[in-house]
Design a protein around this motif. Structure first.
Motif, mmCIF file in Angstrom:
data_model
loop_
_atom_site.group_PDB
_atom_site.id
_atom_site.type_symbol
_atom_site.label_atom_id
_atom_site.label_comp_id
_atom_site.label_asym_id
_atom_site.label_seq_id
_atom_site.Cartn_x
_atom_site.Cartn_y
_atom_site.Cartn_z
ATOM 1 N N PHE A 109 -63.486 9.026 -12.953
ATOM 2 C CA PHE A 109 -63.840 8.591 -11.605
ATOM 3 C C PHE A 109 -64.341 7.152 -11.628
ATOM 4 O O PHE A 109 -63.943 6.323 -10.797
ATOM 5 C CB PHE A 109 -64.916 9.514 -11.026
ATOM 6 C CG PHE A 109 -65.456 9.070 -9.694
ATOM 7 C CD1 PHE A 109 -64.704 9.202 -8.541
ATOM 8 C CD2 PHE A 109 -66.730 8.508 -9.595
ATOM 9 C CE1 PHE A 109 -65.209 8.794 -7.308
ATOM 10 C CE2 PHE A 109 -67.234 8.100 -8.375
ATOM 11 C CZ PHE A 109 -66.472 8.234 -7.226
ATOM 12 N N VAL A 110 -65.205 6.831 -12.579
ATOM 13 C CA VAL A 110 -65.739 5.476 -12.693
ATOM 14 C C VAL A 110 -64.614 4.483 -12.946
ATOM 15 O O VAL A 110 -64.533 3.418 -12.311
ATOM 16 C CB VAL A 110 -66.792 5.395 -13.825
ATOM 17 C CG1 VAL A 110 -67.229 3.953 -14.060
ATOM 18 C CG2 VAL A 110 -68.004 6.273 -13.492
ATOM 19 N N GLN A 111 -63.708 4.825 -13.856
ATOM 20 C CA GLN A 111 -62.593 3.934 -14.165
ATOM 21 C C GLN A 111 -61.684 3.740 -12.953
ATOM 22 O O GLN A 111 -61.230 2.622 -12.671
ATOM 23 C CB GLN A 111 -61.801 4.510 -15.345
ATOM 24 C CG GLN A 111 -62.582 4.528 -16.649
ATOM 25 C CD GLN A 111 -62.017 5.497 -17.663
ATOM 26 O OE1 GLN A 111 -60.958 6.101 -17.453
ATOM 27 N NE2 GLN A 111 -62.728 5.676 -18.770
ATOM 28 N N PHE A 112 -61.432 4.811 -12.227
ATOM 29 C CA PHE A 112 -60.581 4.749 -11.045
ATOM 30 C C PHE A 112 -61.190 3.855 -9.966
ATOM 31 O O PHE A 112 -60.509 3.001 -9.385
ATOM 32 C CB PHE A 112 -60.356 6.166 -10.504
ATOM 33 C CG PHE A 112 -59.626 6.225 -9.196
ATOM 34 C CD1 PHE A 112 -58.262 6.014 -9.128
ATOM 35 C CD2 PHE A 112 -60.318 6.501 -8.027
ATOM 36 C CE1 PHE A 112 -57.586 6.076 -7.914
ATOM 37 C CE2 PHE A 112 -59.651 6.559 -6.798
ATOM 38 C CZ PHE A 112 -58.291 6.345 -6.747
ATOM 39 N N VAL A 113 -62.488 4.048 -9.701
ATOM 40 C CA VAL A 113 -63.154 3.264 -8.657
ATOM 41 C C VAL A 113 -63.214 1.787 -9.038
ATOM 42 O O VAL A 113 -62.966 0.909 -8.206
ATOM 43 C CB VAL A 113 -64.569 3.811 -8.388
ATOM 44 C CG1 VAL A 113 -65.350 2.878 -7.482
ATOM 45 C CG2 VAL A 113 -64.475 5.193 -7.739
ATOM 46 N N VAL A 114 -63.520 1.497 -10.299
ATOM 47 C CA VAL A 114 -63.576 0.109 -10.751
ATOM 48 C C VAL A 114 -62.212 -0.558 -10.596
ATOM 49 O O VAL A 114 -62.098 -1.692 -10.107
ATOM 50 C CB VAL A 114 -64.072 0.028 -12.209
ATOM 51 C CG1 VAL A 114 -63.874 -1.388 -12.768
ATOM 52 C CG2 VAL A 114 -65.539 0.420 -12.300
ATOM 53 N N ALA A 115 -61.143 0.143 -11.001
ATOM 54 C CA ALA A 115 -59.793 -0.418 -10.892
ATOM 55 C C ALA A 115 -59.409 -0.634 -9.430
ATOM 56 O O ALA A 115 -58.877 -1.689 -9.062
ATOM 57 C CB ALA A 115 -58.793 0.501 -11.579
ATOM 58 N N HIS A 116 -59.698 0.343 -8.604
ATOM 59 C CA HIS A 116 -59.363 0.234 -7.184
ATOM 60 C C HIS A 116 -60.157 -0.892 -6.523
ATOM 61 O O HIS A 116 -59.615 -1.688 -5.749
ATOM 62 C CB HIS A 116 -59.645 1.564 -6.487
ATOM 63 C CG HIS A 116 -59.303 1.577 -5.032
ATOM 64 N ND1 HIS A 116 -58.011 1.512 -4.564
ATOM 65 C CD2 HIS A 116 -60.098 1.623 -3.923
ATOM 66 C CE1 HIS A 116 -58.008 1.533 -3.248
ATOM 67 N NE2 HIS A 116 -59.262 1.591 -2.826
ATOM 68 N N HIS A 117 -61.439 -0.991 -6.859
ATOM 69 C CA HIS A 117 -62.298 -2.033 -6.292
ATOM 70 C C HIS A 117 -61.811 -3.420 -6.710
ATOM 71 O O HIS A 117 -61.892 -4.383 -5.937
ATOM 72 C CB HIS A 117 -63.738 -1.824 -6.755
ATOM 73 C CG HIS A 117 -64.706 -2.811 -6.206
ATOM 74 N ND1 HIS A 117 -65.110 -2.834 -4.890
ATOM 75 C CD2 HIS A 117 -65.349 -3.855 -6.799
ATOM 76 C CE1 HIS A 117 -65.958 -3.814 -4.689
ATOM 77 N NE2 HIS A 117 -66.121 -4.458 -5.828
#
Length: 258
Positions: free
Chosen positions: A73-81
């Motif tokens: 989840f953290v990796q996904f949000v960072v990439a999306h952001h």
């Protein structure tokens, strides 16, 4: 030994703190050397400062709240952001999304109890987890080492799962006072060595108070090595995501001589 349990909410309202002192029963007096447990304090409307103060005087502090977020989840949000292009093929449907919603420890909880805990990524628990992150920082400011895997003073606790693993029926206790009264009676019957003093009425009147007491009991399991640990393979991940210390022994094992 002194253990404390926190039923954490997003604000002090709804947050409860319980402290239990553990001592040895006199041998030869019918106690057989079994430990005794006394609920010495139970407080509602608890702010971070009191919890941090308590952390300085107990042997183990259990918090009923996720202490981190899933790695994926953290990796996904960072990439999306950061504006990274999202490949639709990466979205493998609901199973893939669950990797973002649940931590590794949540999967262990589901395997052991048959029920999924709330998702720290997608449920309202996230607001409380944000407070938990700040609380851990306050505790660390006191010079107390914080390890989200549970190896230090602080450990993540799941009261309702602990009750189920101890063989107690939890259905409806949060919303129904009569069911909660039955559950309190069942708990005390299964743990005759536990003295709740004058706090039974508060446990009955407040689910938050009751859960804090259960958290303090379950924290004893972690303190004496009778709780799930992440193991070497999962340790680094648990230090980021948090790890629920589910009891591996019975209620009686909390007081049996080592």
């Amino acid at each position: 030994m002194i253990t404390a349990g926190v039923d954490l909410a997003a604000e002090p309202k709804g947050t409860a703190l319980a402290v239990i002192e553990w001592g040895e029963a006199p041998r030869g007096g019918g106690g057989g050397g079994l430990a005794r447990a006394t609920l010495t304090s139970l407080t509602l409307g608890v702010a971070d400062e009191l919890i941090a103060d308590t952390a300085e005087r107990v042997d183990k502090l259990g918090i009923d709240c996720a202490l981190g977020w899933p790695d994926e989840f953290v990796q996904f949000v960072v990439a999306h952001h950061g504006g990274e292009t999202f490949d639709p093929a990466v979205d493998g449907g609901i199973d893939w999304r669950r990797t973002l919603a649940y931590r590794e420890t949540d999967r262990v909880v589901q395997e052991r109890t048959g029920r999924w805990p709330l998702s720290v990524s997608t449920d309202r628990l996230g607001l409380t987890a944000m407070r938990a992150a700040g609380l851990l920082a306050r505790i660390a400011e006191r010079g107390i080492a914080v390890d989200r895997s549970g190896a230090g003073l602080v450990v993540e606790i799941y009261p309702v799962a602990s009750l189920r693993l101890w063989g107690l029926v939890t259905t409806g206790y949060r919303a129904d006072v009569a069911r909660r009264a039955e559950l309190i009676d069942d708990l005390l019957a299964a743990a005759p060595w536990f003295d709740v003093r004058g706090f039974r009425s508060l446990m009955l009147g407040s689910t938050d108070a009751f859960d804090a007491v259960v958290a303090a009991l379950a924290t004893r399991s972690a303190a004496i090595g009778l709780a799930d640990e992440p193991g070497e393979r999962m340790l680094a991940r648990a230090r980021r995501e948090g790890w629920v210390a589910l009891p591996t022994g019975s209620l009686q094992s909390l007081v049996e001589p080592g």
